[in-house]
Design an enzyme around this catalytic site. Structure first.
Site, mmCIF file in Angstrom:
data_model
loop_
_atom_site.group_PDB
_atom_site.id
_atom_site.type_symbol
_atom_site.label_atom_id
_atom_site.label_comp_id
_atom_site.label_asym_id
_atom_site.label_seq_id
_atom_site.Cartn_x
_atom_site.Cartn_y
_atom_site.Cartn_z
ATOM 1 N N ASP A 17 -44.828 13.088 8.548
ATOM 2 C CA ASP A 17 -44.434 14.128 7.570
ATOM 3 C C ASP A 17 -43.146 14.801 8.047
ATOM 4 O O ASP A 17 -43.114 15.997 8.332
ATOM 5 C CB ASP A 17 -45.561 15.167 7.379
ATOM 6 C CG ASP A 17 -45.911 15.929 8.669
ATOM 7 O OD1 ASP A 17 -46.338 17.103 8.552
ATOM 8 O OD2 ASP A 17 -45.741 15.357 9.769
ATOM 9 N N ASN A 161 -52.565 25.937 17.018
ATOM 10 C CA ASN A 161 -51.251 26.536 16.748
ATOM 11 C C ASN A 161 -51.255 27.258 15.398
ATOM 12 O O ASN A 161 -50.897 28.416 15.286
ATOM 13 C CB ASN A 161 -50.093 25.531 16.861
ATOM 14 C CG ASN A 161 -50.270 24.277 16.009
ATOM 15 O OD1 ASN A 161 -51.159 24.207 15.152
ATOM 16 N ND2 ASN A 161 -49.425 23.281 16.259
ATOM 17 N N GLU A 167 -55.105 22.868 15.028
ATOM 18 C CA GLU A 167 -53.734 22.340 15.078
ATOM 19 C C GLU A 167 -53.323 21.961 13.656
ATOM 20 O O GLU A 167 -54.159 21.509 12.860
ATOM 21 C CB GLU A 167 -53.725 21.122 16.024
ATOM 22 C CG GLU A 167 -52.414 20.397 16.130
ATOM 23 C CD GLU A 167 -52.184 19.458 14.928
ATOM 24 O OE1 GLU A 167 -53.177 18.904 14.435
ATOM 25 O OE2 GLU A 167 -51.036 19.323 14.489
ATOM 26 N N HIS A 241 -43.959 17.258 19.694
ATOM 27 C CA HIS A 241 -45.334 16.752 19.575
ATOM 28 C C HIS A 241 -45.375 15.264 19.216
ATOM 29 O O HIS A 241 -46.052 14.476 19.874
ATOM 30 C CB HIS A 241 -46.070 17.514 18.458
ATOM 31 C CG HIS A 241 -46.093 19.007 18.606
ATOM 32 N ND1 HIS A 241 -46.977 19.661 19.437
ATOM 33 C CD2 HIS A 241 -45.354 19.960 18.006
ATOM 34 C CE1 HIS A 241 -46.774 20.969 19.336
ATOM 35 N NE2 HIS A 241 -45.799 21.182 18.480
ATOM 36 N N ASP A 242 -44.667 14.889 18.153
ATOM 37 C CA ASP A 242 -44.883 13.560 17.562
ATOM 38 C C ASP A 242 -44.325 12.442 18.426
ATOM 39 O O ASP A 242 -44.949 11.384 18.565
ATOM 40 C CB ASP A 242 -44.274 13.517 16.161
ATOM 41 C CG ASP A 242 -44.972 14.483 15.216
ATOM 42 O OD1 ASP A 242 -44.380 14.815 14.172
ATOM 43 O OD2 ASP A 242 -46.092 14.915 15.530
HETATM 44 O O1 RIB Z 1 -48.994 20.718 15.215
HETATM 45 C C1 RIB Z 1 -47.869 19.894 15.390
HETATM 46 C C2 RIB Z 1 -47.797 18.888 14.300
HETATM 47 O O2 RIB Z 1 -47.667 19.530 13.050
HETATM 48 C C3 RIB Z 1 -46.583 17.952 14.402
HETATM 49 O O3 RIB Z 1 -46.918 16.699 13.873
HETATM 50 C C4 RIB Z 1 -45.558 18.615 13.534
HETATM 51 O O4 RIB Z 1 -44.636 17.679 12.959
HETATM 52 C C5 RIB Z 1 -46.430 19.181 12.456
HETATM 53 O O5 RIB Z 1 -46.664 18.170 11.501
HETATM 54 CA CA CA Z 2 -45.630 15.717 12.096
#
Ligand code: RIB
Ligand code: CA
Length: 316
Positions: A17, A161, A167, A241-242
């Site tokens: 995304d 988060n 998350e 993160h990704d």
């Molecule tokens: O929480 C982090 C994730 O959420 C990552 O994939 C960031 O791109 C958002 O999609």
């Molecule tokens: Ca993402």
């Protein structure tokens, strides 16, 4: 084994995304893996933006990879976004070229199912909400058995988060996540426990800019926007993160993981979207029915992962 050593070039289909860190994940997957295809999903921003952003990232990097448009909304949850982190269009304030590419199809789910059947040793890496993956499982319940691996950036055993315990990717479509965790085990959960340790900041952005390529300049702009947002939360660098999830596939030796039952909470007033991870001793877990076990990633050689992400960006 050095950080540069890896398990060959795994074949990867990336469900994403884009999203600042998703775009960096595309570059990372293309460099260290064989990027078979990209599917887009509503998440950080709406599906038109995430799809445009996947296309423009491939265009800027000169990648020969198909992009297939996916789900425009979660299965049941209301549509939310993370524009306050990623910007209104999803790629911050980075100047983008006129898009010259278009999607290969509007049916990401069909592509995922077809690729799983036709591509040997395929790793599905999902770094956005799991809507497309859940719909693919509905279309092909045997999907997981056709994959060499299923890795998600999502969840967290001891971290949240978007809420204290959830998350974003799991929280944005928890019903989809529940389907994937219960029907596609074992998956590798690259959650906030580890991605919060993979922090890139000004020095990494400078290394990218010094490469002088369009892709590196683009990625540096994404990173600079990301860590500017993070400064609002008191952080001096941005968790990427990704791309961390990609490195977990291409360089698994850099990560510490263990296997635990994980359930996705759907009904808690304060806990909806939480990945409830059972870390009790096996004997305690065996005493009662447990959710399917997943490979939970706890930690990594963060310096090596960070260096690999920068290497991918400056060499794409
Ligand atoms: O929480 C982090 C994730 O959420 C990552 O994939 C960031 O791109 C958002 O999609
Ligand atoms: Ca993402």
């Amino acid at each position: 084994m050095t950080a540069e050593a890896c398990t060959g070039r795994p074949r990867i289909v990336l469900d994403c995304d884009p999203g600042l860190d998703d775009a960096i994940a595309i570059l990372t997957a293309a460099h260290f893996g064989e990027l078979v295809g990209i599917t887009t999903v509503n998440g950080n921003v709406g599906i038109e933006h995430t799809t445009h952003n996947a296309l423009v990232t491939a265009q800027v990097a000169g990648l020969d990879v198909e992009v297939h448009r996916g789900a425009a909304r979660p299965l049941i949850a209301p549509t939310m976004d993370a524009a306050r982190i990623h910007g209104a269009t999803g790629l911050g304030d980075v100047a983008l070229p006129e898009l010259t590419r278009s999607v290969a199809s509007d049916d990401a789910v069909a592509f995922l199912c077809d690729a799983a059947r036709s591509v040997d040793d395929l790793h599905l890496v999902a770094v956005g909400p799991l809507t497309n993956v859940a719909l693919a499982l509905r279309r092909d319940p045997g999907l997981r058995s056709r994959l060499a691996g299923l890795t998600i950036m999502g969840g967290g055993a001891h971290a949240g988060n978007v809420t204290p315990v959830a998350e974003f990717n799991v929280w944005a479509d928890p019903e989809a996540a529940a389907i994937v965790f219960s029907e596609a085990a074992p998956l590798t959960m690259v959650g906030l426990d580890v991605t919060h340790k993979v922090l890139l900041g000004g020095s990494e952005a400078s290394r990218m800019r010094s490469a002088g390529t369009p892709a590196a300049h683009f990625a540096a702009g994404l990173l600079e926007y990301a860590y500017d947002r993070c400064r609002e939360f008191g952080l001096e660098a941005a968790p990427v993160h990704d791309a961390t999830a990609i490195i977990a596939v291409t360089h698994p030796h850099l990560f510490r993981r263990s296997t635990h039952p994980v359930a996705v909470e759907l009904h808690g007033e304060h806990t909806r979207g939480m990945t409830v991870t059972d870390v009790r001793p096996p004997a305690a877990i065996a005493a009662e029915p447990a959710p399917p076990a997943q490979d939970v990633v706890w930690d990594a050689d963060a310096a090596a992962v960070i260096d690999l992400i920068v290497q991918a960006v400056i060499n794409t």
